[in-house]
Design a protein around this motif. Sequence first.
Motif: not given
Ligand code: SF4
Length: 340
Positions: A29-39, A79-81, A108-110, A335-337
């Motif tokens: 899981a991630c708290n971001f949704r970067c378009g190139y990874c996890m839109p 991760g994910g994050e 990390t996305n920090a 990628m997020f996996l």
């Molecule tokens: S796993 Fe990393 S690159 Fe992918 S959406 Fe989350 S912060 Fe962005």
Amino acid sequence: MSALPNPAQAPLDRLGRPLHDLRLSVIEACNFRCGYCMPADRVPDDYGFDQAGRLSFDEIETLVRGFARLGMHKLRLTGGEPLLRKGLPALVARLAKVAGIEDLAMTTNASLLARHAQALRDAGLQRLTISLDALDPALFRTLSGGRGEIDDVLAGIAAAERAGFSAIKFNCVVQRGINDHEVERMAAHFRGTGHVLRFIEYMDVGTCNGWDRARVVPSRELHARIDARWPLRALDANYRGEVAERHAFADGAGEIGFISSVTAPFCGDCQRARVSADGSLYTCLFSGSGQPLRSWLAEGDAAFSTRLAELWSRRADRYSELRGRLSAPRKHVEMFLVGG
Ligand code: SF4
Ligand SMILES: C[S@@+](CC[C@H](N)C(=O)[O-])C[C@H]1O[C@@H](n2cnc3c(N)ncnc32)[C@H](O)[C@@H]1O
């Protein structure tokens, strides 16, 4: 008690590559949704992240011991994050004690780093890589899928520096027409700080990012831009299989790197395995499927390493080098996996 790693046991794959490097995802899981990874439109909040399916800390420790028996000495948590995984410092403390691990790092996305940096450092985390694609607040927010604030990341960086992390690596994925105008600003920001900015070519990973080759900015173009403003001098690789081309600023303001995963692929020296949070092993970032490890882990680290050695000795992946010759796009793990 595990035996110490025995280099004589270290397997080579079919292309003669050892297993030196493990990327271990602790959460998908991630708290971001970067378009190139996890839109966000493809990976919504209710995507079905499998908390119960994640390897436990006991399983992760067995896994890392098993890999270390085969000569793996560079371990990166991702991760994910990864900072969303509860109790992460306790896991780091366990992994830092595994015989043979010489380098323990995290990507990390920090965004949550300010509150965790000191505990991670105290637990034995040695190095940090922080993903940062823009400094402009509005652009940063957009690139994170509307979920991230640059000020949180800057606070995380400051906390990491206070906790004793130095020479932090910053990964910036550059996309044409999206953030390529930030390149000089990013370079100016990190010059002279002792940290190392690396520009990464936007890659055709996963299946959901709608990859478009026209958005790839070749490293040679970025190198020329930076070199025109601040002359650069090429540096040698730190170790076999290093993915970044390293350059020094000729005026002594530190180092900068370029990762050319699309225009200059580097499979020949790839010594890296990846394990997803649910315990599947991927021998290539572009693998379509993984080998489930959980039942092997139940046998203990010695038996696990025997199975792993056998699997590694059959590995022949070199997708990036073959990409141009494949007639149809292949199915890739997200990628997020597998965590980059
Ligand atoms: S796993 Fe990393 S690159 Fe992918 S959406 Fe989350 S912060 Fe962005
Ligand atoms: C998947 S993230 C996981 C760790 C953490 N969430 C982070 O963003 O640092 C790891 C790295 O993969 C990179 N990445 C994800 N998708 C990418 C793509 N399509 N091309 C290039 N790099 C990518 C991210 O920029 C990040 O540096």
